[in-house]
Write a protein that holds these residues in place. Structure first.
Motif, PDB file in Angstrom:
ATOM      1  N   GLU A 116      43.443 -41.015  31.084  1.00  0.00           N
ATOM      2  CA  GLU A 116      43.346 -39.627  30.669  1.00  0.00           C
ATOM      3  C   GLU A 116      44.202 -38.512  31.708  1.00  0.00           C
ATOM      4  OE1 GLU A 116      39.308 -41.033  31.151  1.00  0.00           O
ATOM      5  OE2 GLU A 116      41.077 -42.363  30.555  1.00  0.00           O
ATOM      6  N   LEU A 117      44.122 -39.231  32.983  1.00  0.00           N
ATOM      7  CA  LEU A 117      44.953 -38.445  33.970  1.00  0.00           C
ATOM      8  C   LEU A 117      46.253 -38.505  33.724  1.00  0.00           C
ATOM      9  CD1 LEU A 117      44.400 -36.697  36.813  1.00  0.00           C
ATOM     10  CD2 LEU A 117      44.416 -38.854  37.929  1.00  0.00           C
ATOM     11  N   THR A 119      47.731 -38.569  31.020  1.00  0.00           N
ATOM     12  CA  THR A 119      48.171 -37.640  29.820  1.00  0.00           C
ATOM     13  C   THR A 119      47.919 -36.211  30.225  1.00  0.00           C
ATOM     14  OG1 THR A 119      46.984 -39.285  28.242  1.00  0.00           O
ATOM     15  CG2 THR A 119      47.062 -37.126  27.445  1.00  0.00           C
ATOM     16  N   ARG A 120      46.887 -35.942  31.117  1.00  0.00           N
ATOM     17  CA  ARG A 120      46.824 -34.439  31.378  1.00  0.00           C
ATOM     18  C   ARG A 120      47.903 -33.960  32.302  1.00  0.00           C
ATOM     19  NH1 ARG A 120      41.081 -35.754  32.119  1.00  0.00           N
ATOM     20  NH2 ARG A 120      41.369 -35.816  34.242  1.00  0.00           N
ATOM     21  N   TRP A 121      48.671 -34.964  33.249  1.00  0.00           N
ATOM     22  CA  TRP A 121      49.725 -34.583  33.850  1.00  0.00           C
ATOM     23  C   TRP A 121      51.013 -34.233  33.006  1.00  0.00           C
ATOM     24  CZ3 TRP A 121      50.317 -39.454  37.634  1.00  0.00           C
ATOM     25  CH2 TRP A 121      49.129 -39.709  38.411  1.00  0.00           C
ATOM     26  N   LYS A 123      50.890 -33.140  29.876  1.00  0.00           N
ATOM     27  CA  LYS A 123      50.231 -32.240  29.082  1.00  0.00           C
ATOM     28  C   LYS A 123      50.477 -30.821  29.814  1.00  0.00           C
ATOM     29  CE  LYS A 123      47.410 -32.121  25.684  1.00  0.00           C
ATOM     30  NZ  LYS A 123      48.081 -31.869  24.663  1.00  0.00           N
ATOM     31  N   THR A 125      47.882 -29.976  31.918  1.00  0.00           N
ATOM     32  CA  THR A 125      46.836 -29.335  31.959  1.00  0.00           C
ATOM     33  C   THR A 125      46.112 -29.621  33.655  1.00  0.00           C
ATOM     34  OG1 THR A 125      45.806 -31.159  30.996  1.00  0.00           O
ATOM     35  CG2 THR A 125      46.144 -29.196  29.663  1.00  0.00           C
ATOM     36  N   THR A 126      46.666 -30.646  34.161  1.00  0.00           N
ATOM     37  CA  THR A 126      46.250 -30.876  35.575  1.00  0.00           C
ATOM     38  C   THR A 126      47.523 -30.729  36.424  1.00  0.00           C
ATOM     39  OG1 THR A 126      44.489 -32.329  34.871  1.00  0.00           O
ATOM     40  CG2 THR A 126      45.377 -32.876  37.233  1.00  0.00           C
ATOM     41  N   ARG A 181      43.872 -38.972  25.619  1.00  0.00           N
ATOM     42  CA  ARG A 181      43.350 -37.974  26.347  1.00  0.00           C
ATOM     43  C   ARG A 181      41.814 -37.584  25.609  1.00  0.00           C
ATOM     44  NH1 ARG A 181      42.437 -32.688  24.377  1.00  0.00           N
ATOM     45  NH2 ARG A 181      43.314 -33.425  22.487  1.00  0.00           N
ATOM     46  N   ASP A 235      39.197 -32.726  25.911  1.00  0.00           N
ATOM     47  CA  ASP A 235      39.340 -34.107  26.509  1.00  0.00           C
ATOM     48  C   ASP A 235      37.996 -34.711  26.568  1.00  0.00           C
ATOM     49  OD1 ASP A 235      41.904 -32.851  27.280  1.00  0.00           O
ATOM     50  OD2 ASP A 235      41.254 -32.385  29.139  1.00  0.00           O
TER      51      ASP A 235
END
Length: 238
Positions: A116-117, A119-121, A123, A125-126, A181, A235
């Motif tokens: 998930e991390l 995926t957030r990179w 996107k 969002t992180t 995600r 998420d």
């Protein structure tokens, strides 16, 4: 005077170093002290903030040395720049590796590095990443071979004259990314989150065939609805 009680001047160089260490680590004074069992007596986050703001002009040597040592031991954090995000996206597309499979390939596993991390990179969002996490992901992706050509299968189902999309790895990875995600499978999404709202002709088996069988084309309306529905979900909880 006891060594631990010796006081030293907080100079501009010391302030600059404290600020640099905090920025590099991504960890503030409170988080730095949290859970530590060997914190010098009398040291708290207010003391560290006082040094950093230079409102406190001296420090106990043992406290200052302990803070600097702990901050230097924290794994550095780096910003996820557009260049890094694009490199990861390009490698995921080139290799055909989904984030969950990517993380499973990293040996030994790293603490708190999950699919998930990644995926957030991608996107956006992180906004930051631990340096060791980023290095492990990039090293694995750079070494991975190109994906083998997939056999394209004709899609049999809805009216052949309806609007269709040429199905490629970009469309497949977009679905896999949202599944990773959210942590929600297609069957769960249709049954529990969109009951009564699913377009006619769409089912979990069809979505699975898009991801796993890689057809030549897919129904545009059904694909676009599926991707939008997954993207609307939150998420997964960590």
């Amino acid at each position: 005077m006891l060594l631990g009680m010796e006081r030293i001047q907080i100079t501009k160089d010391i302030v600059d170093e404290l600020n640099r260490l905090q920025e590099q680590s991504g960890v503030g004074p409170g988080a730095l002290l949290r859970g530590q069992k060997d914190t010098p007596p009398g040291l708290n986050s207010g003391t560290i903030f006082g040094w950093k703001r230079h409102t406190v002009k001296t420090a106990k040597r043992n406290q200052l040395e302990w803070v600097m040592k702990r901050w230097r031991e924290v794994t550095p954090v780096v910003p996820m720049t557009p260049k890094l995000i694009k490199e990861i996206e390009d490698h995921l597309k080139r290799t055909g590796i989904a984030p969950r499979a990517l993380i499973a390939r990293i040996d030994p596993p790293l603490d708190k590095l999950r699919s998930e991390l990644v995926t957030r990179w991608v996107k956006g969002t992180t906004k930051t990443a631990r340096q060791d996490h980023l290095d492990a992901v990039l090293n694995e992706l750079r070494a991975a071979p190109d994906a083998l050509p997939r056999e394209k299968r004709a899609y049999i189902g809805r009216d052949k004259f309806q609007r269709r999309l040429d199905f490629d790895d970009t469309l497949r990875i977009a679905l896999e990314t949202e599944r990773e995600r959210t942590g929600i499978q297609a069957s769960e999404m249709l049954k529990y989150f969109y009951r009564g709202k699913v377009p006619d002709g769409l089912n979990a088996g069809m979505i699975s065939s898009w991801i796993n069988a890689s057809p030549r084309t897919v129904p545009a309306d059904l694909y676009e609805w599926t991707l939008a529905a997954w993207r609307a979900l939150p998420d997964r909880e960590e």
